[in-house]
Design an enzyme around this catalytic site. Structure first.
Site, mmCIF file in Angstrom:
data_model
loop_
_atom_site.group_PDB
_atom_site.id
_atom_site.type_symbol
_atom_site.label_atom_id
_atom_site.label_comp_id
_atom_site.label_asym_id
_atom_site.label_seq_id
_atom_site.Cartn_x
_atom_site.Cartn_y
_atom_site.Cartn_z
ATOM 1 N N PHE A 11 0.988 -1.314 -0.023
ATOM 2 C CA PHE A 11 0.020 -0.051 -0.174
ATOM 3 C C PHE A 11 1.004 1.332 0.003
ATOM 4 O O PHE A 11 0.782 1.978 -0.971
ATOM 5 C CB PHE A 11 -0.973 -0.036 1.143
ATOM 6 C CG PHE A 11 -1.446 1.243 1.766
ATOM 7 C CD1 PHE A 11 -2.340 2.035 0.609
ATOM 8 C CD2 PHE A 11 -1.311 1.736 2.980
ATOM 9 C CE1 PHE A 11 -2.816 3.144 1.194
ATOM 10 C CE2 PHE A 11 -2.173 3.015 3.295
ATOM 11 C CZ PHE A 11 -2.577 3.672 2.366
ATOM 12 N N ILE A 12 1.956 1.622 1.037
ATOM 13 C CA ILE A 12 2.624 2.552 1.047
ATOM 14 C C ILE A 12 3.592 2.422 -0.194
ATOM 15 O O ILE A 12 3.639 3.661 -0.877
ATOM 16 C CB ILE A 12 3.420 2.677 2.406
ATOM 17 C CG1 ILE A 12 2.366 2.565 3.680
ATOM 18 C CG2 ILE A 12 4.058 3.891 2.415
ATOM 19 C CD1 ILE A 12 3.062 2.614 5.077
ATOM 20 N N ASP A 32 9.393 -6.308 -5.004
ATOM 21 C CA ASP A 32 8.558 -6.911 -4.184
ATOM 22 C C ASP A 32 8.159 -8.250 -4.578
ATOM 23 O O ASP A 32 8.522 -8.589 -5.919
ATOM 24 C CB ASP A 32 7.035 -5.926 -4.125
ATOM 25 C CG ASP A 32 6.370 -6.207 -2.861
ATOM 26 O OD1 ASP A 32 6.323 -7.227 -2.277
ATOM 27 O OD2 ASP A 32 6.069 -5.288 -2.207
ATOM 28 N N GLU A 118 3.297 1.600 16.441
ATOM 29 C CA GLU A 118 3.129 0.477 17.501
ATOM 30 C C GLU A 118 4.202 0.502 18.418
ATOM 31 O O GLU A 118 4.031 0.122 19.598
ATOM 32 C CB GLU A 118 3.052 -0.843 16.682
ATOM 33 C CG GLU A 118 1.847 -1.039 16.053
ATOM 34 C CD GLU A 118 0.952 -1.825 16.871
ATOM 35 O OE1 GLU A 118 1.184 -3.030 17.422
ATOM 36 O OE2 GLU A 118 -0.376 -1.437 16.804
ATOM 37 N N TYR A 148 5.530 -7.727 17.307
ATOM 38 C CA TYR A 148 5.644 -6.948 16.297
ATOM 39 C C TYR A 148 6.348 -5.659 16.598
ATOM 40 O O TYR A 148 7.312 -5.074 16.321
ATOM 41 C CB TYR A 148 4.206 -6.622 15.621
ATOM 42 C CG TYR A 148 4.408 -5.498 14.282
ATOM 43 C CD1 TYR A 148 4.533 -5.796 13.194
ATOM 44 C CD2 TYR A 148 4.074 -4.174 14.749
ATOM 45 C CE1 TYR A 148 4.649 -4.772 12.184
ATOM 46 C CE2 TYR A 148 4.101 -3.382 13.705
ATOM 47 C CZ TYR A 148 4.332 -3.606 12.470
ATOM 48 O OH TYR A 148 4.183 -2.451 11.437
ATOM 49 N N ARG A 196 -6.278 -4.253 8.042
ATOM 50 C CA ARG A 196 -6.540 -3.324 8.790
ATOM 51 C C ARG A 196 -8.056 -2.789 8.947
ATOM 52 O O ARG A 196 -9.008 -3.477 8.154
ATOM 53 C CB ARG A 196 -5.508 -2.219 8.530
ATOM 54 C CG ARG A 196 -4.358 -2.515 9.125
ATOM 55 C CD ARG A 196 -3.486 -1.599 8.699
ATOM 56 N NE ARG A 196 -2.670 -1.819 7.519
ATOM 57 C CZ ARG A 196 -1.518 -1.725 7.037
ATOM 58 N NH1 ARG A 196 -0.711 -0.583 7.725
ATOM 59 N NH2 ARG A 196 -1.031 -2.070 6.031
ATOM 60 N N ARG A 221 -7.393 5.964 17.051
ATOM 61 C CA ARG A 221 -6.302 6.024 15.979
ATOM 62 C C ARG A 221 -6.485 7.282 15.301
ATOM 63 O O ARG A 221 -7.586 7.994 15.177
ATOM 64 C CB ARG A 221 -6.489 4.794 15.283
ATOM 65 C CG ARG A 221 -6.490 3.296 15.573
ATOM 66 C CD ARG A 221 -5.030 3.106 16.124
ATOM 67 N NE ARG A 221 -4.847 1.746 16.323
ATOM 68 C CZ ARG A 221 -4.737 1.139 17.655
ATOM 69 N NH1 ARG A 221 -5.160 1.950 18.553
ATOM 70 N NH2 ARG A 221 -4.589 -0.248 17.657
ATOM 71 N N ASP A 297 -4.375 -4.294 23.017
ATOM 72 C CA ASP A 297 -4.457 -3.172 22.118
ATOM 73 C C ASP A 297 -3.774 -1.942 23.007
ATOM 74 O O ASP A 297 -3.917 -1.883 24.187
ATOM 75 C CB ASP A 297 -5.647 -2.842 21.412
ATOM 76 C CG ASP A 297 -5.492 -1.961 20.323
ATOM 77 O OD1 ASP A 297 -4.345 -1.435 19.870
ATOM 78 O OD2 ASP A 297 -6.575 -1.929 19.628
#
Ligand code: UGA
Length: 353
Positions: A11-12, A32, A118, A148, A196, A221, A297
């Site tokens: 995506f990015i 990729d 994160e 992560y 997500r 968020r 979370d």
């Protein structure tokens, strides 16, 4: 410059490549395992190389040697994997990225390492999260979700130590919930975990399935339009001296909402764009039922963006505009539910984001 983007098919990465092609200032090579999100994106100064950093070491070594600057976007950034495949997450997000950093050291190349918001863990409960002053707080080892975050944080610490030793020139970017076209992949209505929050809710809206609020959707968020993320990347490229061996939050504290509010906004935007109310119910589900055992979370993590601001960057898109633009694209491209299985199937294999 010759810019190598590792993880260009995610995506990015796909938006970064579009941005570099539009600017026409640099040559770009993107590596990729898949170019699915790069379909239709082409330019005279862009070349795609299919490869997997875990296997195609010689190719990666050669590409880094030829590059002037390396952008490393390679990661599993999917919370469901943190609890289902913690060792894969550690292997790719720490071990493989460390290899890339070492190759940058070997060939003396500047590295722009994408890390994650994160790394603040549960730190942001009171204040804005600041790169150089906020203490990170993580849950216990028995909550694998944090593997992560700690893998990303350890990579940052190793880069920092190498920077102090004069071995490498790096810039670390901590992305905060970027949002835009092509984020992750859509899922069938019954799917839990997976991508997500936006693609989950968007898939639900397209199929009439439920929007599931994990643990009541109480966590916050702060979402950032992907075009603002591109502008931040450009600001770093334009300020390579000022950003040397520094860490930058890239996010929008003004777009900080609870996930429940986010769901409401998506429902309203869907109604506006489609001209009819959504048939999707909003339901609640526990984190463990949605993601699996060991999910936890952080409640809040709004970014302090003072460091990026000092370089001249500020986010431009509010959350309504970001959602409107992104959802309009999904409604156009994925209007037919048949696309959902196809999208879930193909992108589900795209390990590198
Ligand atoms: C993920 C990655 O773990 C981060 O590394 C990355 O930096 C971040 O995305 C990002 O996009 O920048 P997270 O913020 O947890 O982290 O992203 P989501 O998976 O989009 O979840 C956001 C919140 O929505 C979480 O509280 C999650 O529990 C909730 N959620 C998710 C729902 O309530 N319903 C869903 O269907 C999906």
């Amino acid at each position: 410059m010759n810019i190598l983007v590792l993880g260009a098919g995610g995506f990015i990465g796909s938006h970064m490549i579009e941005h570099l092609i539009r600017r026409r200032e640099h040559d770009a090579v993107g590596l990729d395992v898949t170019d699915e999100k790069l379909r239709g994106i082409s330019g005279r100064r862009f070349r795609f190389v299919r490869g997997d950093v875990r296997r195609d070491r010689a190719t990666v070594d050669r590409l880094i040697q030829k590059a002037d600057l390396v952008v490393d976007l390679i990661a599993y950034a999917n919370p469901s994997m943190y609890v289902s495949s913690p060792l894969d997450v550690f292997e790719l997000n720490f071990m493989q990225n460390l290899e890339i950093a070492r190759l940058c050291m070997k060939h003396e190349k500047r590295l722009i390492q994408y890390s994650s918001a994160e790394v603040y863990g549960k730190a942001g409960n009171e204040d804005l999260c600041s790169e150089d002053t906020t203490n990170s707080t993580f849950g216990p080892v028995t909550k694998p979700r944090w593997i992560y975050a700690t893998a990303k944080l350890l990579l940052e610490r190793v880069l920092h130590a190498h920077g102090l030793a004069g071995d490498v020139e790096y810039t670390i970017v901590r992305p905060f919930n970027f949002l835009g076209r092509r984020i992750d992949y859509l899922v069938p209505a019954w799917a839990v975990a997976g991508p997500r929050v936006f693609p989950h809710f968007m898939s639900a809206l397209l199929t009439g399935g439920p929007l599931r609020l994990v643990d009541g959707g109480r966590v916050h968020r702060a979402f950032l339009h992907i075009e603002d993320a591109n502008a931040a990347f450009q600001t770093i490229l334009d300020n390579l001296d000022a950003t040397r061996n520094e860490i930058f939050n890239v996010g929008n504290p003004a777009n900080n909402v609870t996930i429940r509010e986010f769901a409401r906004l998506m429902l309203d935007t869907f109604e506006d764009l489609s001209g009819h109310p959504s048939a999707s119910p909003v339901v609640e589900i526990s984190g463990e039922d949605f993601y699996g055992r060991g999910y936890e979370d952080g409640d809040r993590r709004p970014p302090d963006i003072g460091k990026m601001h000092a370089l001249g960057w500020s986010p431009r898109y509010d959350l309504r505009t970001t959602l409107r633009e992104t959802m309009a694209w999904y409604l156009e491209v994925y209007a037919k539910p048949a696309h959902l299985d196809e999208a879930a199937g193909v992108s589900g294999q795209a390990a590198i984001a």
